[in-house]
Design an enzyme around this catalytic site. Structure first.
Site, PDB file in Angstrom:
ATOM      1  N   ARG A  55       0.783  -1.272  -0.043  1.00 42.38           N
ATOM      2  CA  ARG A  55       0.002   0.232   0.139  1.00 42.38           C
ATOM      3  C   ARG A  55       0.853   1.447  -0.101  1.00 42.38           C
ATOM      4  O   ARG A  55       0.631   2.262  -0.399  1.00 42.38           O
ATOM      5  CB  ARG A  55      -0.800  -0.035   1.276  1.00 42.38           C
ATOM      6  CG  ARG A  55      -2.243  -0.057   1.131  1.00 42.38           C
ATOM      7  CD  ARG A  55      -2.980  -0.492   2.052  1.00 42.38           C
ATOM      8  NE  ARG A  55      -2.361  -0.184   3.323  1.00 42.38           N
ATOM      9  CZ  ARG A  55      -2.861   0.682   4.153  1.00 42.38           C
ATOM     10  NH1 ARG A  55      -4.010   1.345   3.896  1.00 42.38           N
ATOM     11  NH2 ARG A  55      -2.369   0.684   5.239  1.00 42.38           N
ATOM     12  N   ARG A 103       5.396  -2.067  -5.635  1.00 43.64           N
ATOM     13  CA  ARG A 103       6.353  -2.480  -4.925  1.00 43.64           C
ATOM     14  C   ARG A 103       6.062  -4.152  -4.452  1.00 43.64           C
ATOM     15  O   ARG A 103       5.091  -4.166  -4.250  1.00 43.64           O
ATOM     16  CB  ARG A 103       6.446  -1.743  -3.672  1.00 43.64           C
ATOM     17  CG  ARG A 103       7.204  -0.306  -3.821  1.00 43.64           C
ATOM     18  CD  ARG A 103       6.733   0.520  -2.802  1.00 43.64           C
ATOM     19  NE  ARG A 103       7.505   1.724  -2.787  1.00 43.64           N
ATOM     20  CZ  ARG A 103       8.762   1.974  -2.481  1.00 43.64           C
ATOM     21  NH1 ARG A 103       9.136   1.109  -1.599  1.00 43.64           N
ATOM     22  NH2 ARG A 103       9.169   3.159  -2.394  1.00 43.64           N
ATOM     23  N   ASP A 111       8.326 -10.054  -0.043  1.00 48.97           N
ATOM     24  CA  ASP A 111       7.756 -11.367   0.405  1.00 48.97           C
ATOM     25  C   ASP A 111       8.275 -11.592   2.035  1.00 48.97           C
ATOM     26  O   ASP A 111       9.172 -11.439   1.805  1.00 48.97           O
ATOM     27  CB  ASP A 111       8.235 -12.328  -0.708  1.00 48.97           C
ATOM     28  CG  ASP A 111       7.415 -12.385  -1.896  1.00 48.97           C
ATOM     29  OD1 ASP A 111       6.186 -12.706  -1.969  1.00 48.97           O
ATOM     30  OD2 ASP A 111       8.227 -11.935  -3.025  1.00 48.97           O
ATOM     31  N   ASP A 138       8.406 -14.673   4.099  1.00 51.52           N
ATOM     32  CA  ASP A 138       8.105 -16.229   4.135  1.00 51.52           C
ATOM     33  C   ASP A 138       8.517 -16.656   5.855  1.00 51.52           C
ATOM     34  O   ASP A 138       9.649 -16.350   6.027  1.00 51.52           O
ATOM     35  CB  ASP A 138       8.941 -17.009   3.330  1.00 51.52           C
ATOM     36  CG  ASP A 138       8.431 -16.674   1.791  1.00 51.52           C
ATOM     37  OD1 ASP A 138       7.437 -16.465   1.634  1.00 51.52           O
ATOM     38  OD2 ASP A 138       9.333 -16.631   0.952  1.00 51.52           O
TER      39      ASP A 138
HETATM   40  N1  LIG Z   1      16.656 -14.955  -5.772  1.00 52.51           N
HETATM   41  C1  LIG Z   1      15.130 -15.014  -5.461  1.00 52.51           C
HETATM   42  N2  LIG Z   1      14.426 -15.535  -6.310  1.00 52.51           N
HETATM   43  C2  LIG Z   1      13.157 -15.726  -5.883  1.00 52.51           C
HETATM   44  N3  LIG Z   1      12.293 -16.292  -6.853  1.00 52.51           N
HETATM   45  C3  LIG Z   1      10.977 -16.156  -5.938  1.00 52.51           C
HETATM   46  S1  LIG Z   1       9.551 -16.761  -6.352  1.00 52.51           S
HETATM   47  N4  LIG Z   1      11.152 -15.381  -4.846  1.00 52.51           N
HETATM   48  C4  LIG Z   1      10.309 -15.074  -4.078  1.00 52.51           C
HETATM   49  C5  LIG Z   1      10.447 -16.218  -2.660  1.00 52.51           C
HETATM   50  O1  LIG Z   1       9.436 -15.695  -1.808  1.00 52.51           O
HETATM   51  C6  LIG Z   1      12.653 -15.096  -4.814  1.00 52.51           C
HETATM   52  C7  LIG Z   1      13.520 -14.344  -3.892  1.00 52.51           C
HETATM   53  O2  LIG Z   1      12.991 -14.032  -2.728  1.00 52.51           O
HETATM   54  N5  LIG Z   1      14.605 -14.414  -4.257  1.00 52.51           N
END
Ligand SMILES: Nc1nc2nc(S)n(CCO)c2c(=O)[nH]1
Length: 156
Positions: free
Chosen positions: A86, A95, A98, A100
């Site tokens: 947001r 933007r 992620d 995880d």
């Molecule tokens: N180098 C790299 N490649 C990725 N491919 C994805 S999907 N992701 C998103 C993973 O949540 C990535 C990342 O964070 N880094």
């Protein structure tokens, strides 16, 4: 009793001001209830894995102590993703960030919408390198190997 656990969160951004995004995600984790940020890895510029036709990512791993449940932590992470999506500054356009959950203590969770340890973390150098930087001796509860052992055995 809900004692605290040590959890590891993977951060990744590949659009817009990537460093700003990671910094903001760490700030938002720091003000999360029942949670302390205890370690933050360096930021790694990494080639995209999976779908190659996209910009390089900036990746990091954060260590937290939290008394939130794994599900509560999951909703904190998606809340931070939403907040940062947001907080768009128009000239940067979209933007992405992620968050995880990589590890949650030595818990193993296999729900439809929540799998911990992260099912692909052992195959991802962009996760293993920052995680090894801050927590080399942490055990992966499924493989019963330390992060360092998994990284050392990883060639690619
Ligand atoms: N180098 C790299 N490649 C990725 N491919 C994805 S999907 N992701 C998103 C993973 O949540 C990535 C990342 O964070 N880094």
């Amino acid at each position: 009793c809900n004692n605290a656990v040590t959890a590891y969160i993977g951060l990744g951004s590949n659009i817009g001001d990537r460093e700003y995004q990671l910094n903001r995600a760490v700030e938002l984790l720091k003000i999360t209830e029942k949670t302390q940020v205890t370690l933050v890895s360096s930021y790694y510029n990494t080639a995209p894995v999976g779908y190659e036709q996209q910009p390089d990512f900036l990746n990091a791993v954060v260590e937290i102590r939290t008394s939130l449940s794994a599900r509560e932590l999951l909703s904190v992470c998606s809340g931070i993703e939403k907040e940062l999506k947001r907080e768009r500054i128009i000239h940067w356009g979209p933007r992405t960030i992620d968050l995880d959950i990589l590890l949650y203590g030595c818990n193993i969770i296999n729900d439809t919408d929540l799998v911990i340890p992260h099912p692909r973390m052992h195959e991802r150098r962009f996760v293993l390198e920052p995680l090894n930087e801050i927590a080399p001796l942490v055990l992966h509860p499924v493989f019963n190997k330390t992060i360092n052992e998994i990284l050392e055995g990883f060639y690619e």
